[in-house]
Write a protein that holds these residues in place. Structure first.
Motif, short mmCIF file in Angstrom:
data_model
loop_
_atom_site.label_atom_id
_atom_site.label_comp_id
_atom_site.label_asym_id
_atom_site.label_seq_id
_atom_site.Cartn_x
_atom_site.Cartn_y
_atom_site.Cartn_z
N SER A 198 0.85 -1.18 0.00
CA SER A 198 0.00 0.00 0.00
C SER A 198 0.88 1.23 0.00
N LYS A 199 0.36 2.31 -0.57
CA LYS A 199 1.11 3.55 -0.63
C LYS A 199 0.49 4.58 0.30
N LYS A 200 1.23 5.62 0.60
CA LYS A 200 0.83 6.62 1.57
C LYS A 200 -0.43 7.35 1.15
N THR A 201 -1.33 7.57 2.13
CA THR A 201 -2.56 8.30 1.87
C THR A 201 -2.25 9.76 1.58
N GLU A 258 -9.65 12.13 -0.14
CA GLU A 258 -8.63 11.25 0.39
C GLU A 258 -8.62 9.99 -0.46
N ALA A 259 -7.45 9.47 -0.77
CA ALA A 259 -7.39 8.28 -1.62
C ALA A 259 -6.16 7.46 -1.29
N ASP A 260 -6.30 6.15 -1.47
CA ASP A 260 -5.16 5.27 -1.29
C ASP A 260 -5.36 4.00 -2.10
N VAL A 261 -4.29 3.27 -2.30
CA VAL A 261 -4.30 2.08 -3.15
C VAL A 261 -3.65 0.91 -2.43
N ALA A 262 -4.11 -0.29 -2.73
CA ALA A 262 -3.46 -1.50 -2.25
C ALA A 262 -3.44 -2.51 -3.39
N ALA A 285 -5.77 2.09 5.43
CA ALA A 285 -6.11 0.80 6.03
C ALA A 285 -7.31 0.17 5.33
N VAL A 286 -8.25 1.00 4.90
CA VAL A 286 -9.45 0.48 4.22
C VAL A 286 -9.07 -0.20 2.92
N SER A 287 -8.21 0.43 2.13
CA SER A 287 -7.81 -0.16 0.85
C SER A 287 -7.06 -1.47 1.08
#
Length: 341
Positions: free
Chosen positions: A33-36, A63-67, A312-314
């Motif tokens: 995962s990468k930083k939010t 707000e966005a994030d990837v996993a 954490a959600v992603s």
């Protein structure tokens, strides 16, 4: 097969693409995962939304994030983009532009990486509005950016002997307007509140969120896609694949299939964000192979209600897909959360 039977078969495939589960244990447990990142959009004229009653002048935070996880595959062939401010390299950018994308490679990773590096720049260079929003101009720029990216990719693949390709699902947020473009079977799903009183406190109302699929899959078996393929001299085999090989009918690269109806022309549409729009989930077909749209929306909303950060959600979403639901394919997901104030 008669027309009615074919229609039933297509409908069955469409339902199955959302509900099927893989049937073997995964060998891969690590999720990357990468930083939010967070960005705000202030001021400006409010856009006219899909629901006229919800249009307000608001401050929009994103707000966005990837996993990602390679599942039981030997290699990871997905690539992705998370840009909260995608205009930093372009001067005179008064209109906030955020960009998110997933490129799902097949037969290799080179096409996915090429699109990851070049598509957004080609779209911006083609004239994506950076001052006053012009919807038609934005869609033309996205279409032209896809065309240029595929043309240049095909040249590079011919020179390098590449044979791989990639599907794509892309989001641009310009001000309060969202543009969606996709190729193949990667999907974008919007979570929208069904409560219309304008209240922002729906922390216990998971069931009040509606899952809206923003993309249309491109598979050779679907009538519109089949007709184009057959007109170009291609064949859709009994297993629903183009030339008996490709499960999708649109994508970047795959130069050996371009003469038989395989195209890189995306579906593009736009809508206005309102205070009822909570988040968007972007996912490759690996994610949607084990999650239905409503299922994914409820899963993400429950975690957000528990106070988990988007990062954490992603991670939890992809971990659930791979570890618990036994996704065998590469799995990548981007969670984009909209906060209105």
């Amino acid at each position: 097969m008669d027309q009615n039977a074919e229609t039933k078969s297509v409908e069955s495939m469409e339902r199955g693409s959302q509900k099927r589960e893989a049937d073997s244990e995964t060998e891969q447990d690590l999720v990357k995962s990468k930083k939010t990142k967070t960005e705000s959009s202030n001021g400006g004229n409010p856009e006219v939304g899909i629901d006229q009653n919800c249009v307000k002048e608001v401050t929009l935070d994103i707000e966005a994030d990837v996993a990602e996880d390679k599942g039981s595959r030997l290699t990871m062939e997905d690539a992705w983009v998370v840009l909260l401010d995608a205009t930093l390299d372009y001067p005179a950018n008064n209109l906030r532009c955020a960009h998110f994308a997933i490129y799902d490679g097949h037969g290799g990773r080179l096409a996915a990486e090429y699109a990851q590096k070049h598509l957004h720049g080609n779209v911006m260079s083609a004239g994506l509005p950076r001052e006053l929003l012009d919807v038609k101009a934005a869609k033309r720029a996205i279409l032209d950016g896809f065309r240029k990216t595929d043309e240049f990719l095909l040249q590079a693949s011919a020179e390098g002997g590449w044979q791989d390709g990639a599907t794509a699902v892309c989001i641009w947020v310009l001000g309060h307007k969202v543009f969606v473009a996709n190729l193949g079977d990667a999907k974008a799903v919007l979570a929208r509140s069904t409560i219309t009183d304008g209240s922002q406190d729906h922390s216990n109302a998971v069931s009040a969120l509606k899952a809206i699929v923003l993309t249309r899959e491109h598979k050779p078996i679907f009538p519109q896609e089949r007709a184009r393929i057959q007109k170009a001299g291609g064949v859709v085999s009994s297993n629903g694949r183009l030339q008996g090989r490709l499960e999708v009918s649109r994508g970047f690269g795959d130069r050996q299939f371009k003469k038989v109806g395989f195209i890189a022309t995306p579906d593009i549409h736009s809508f206005d964000l309102t205070d009822r729009d909570r988040f968007i989930i972007l996912g490759c077909d690996g994610l949607w192979g084990v999650f239905g749209p409503s299922d994914a929306v409820d899963f993400v909303q429950k975690l957000l209600n528990e106070g988990l950060p988007v990062k954490a959600v992603s991670r939890r979403l992809v971990r659930e897909a791979v570890r618990e639901r036994r996704c065998k394919d590469n799995c990548t997901a981007i969670v984009i959360v909209f906060k209105h104030s």
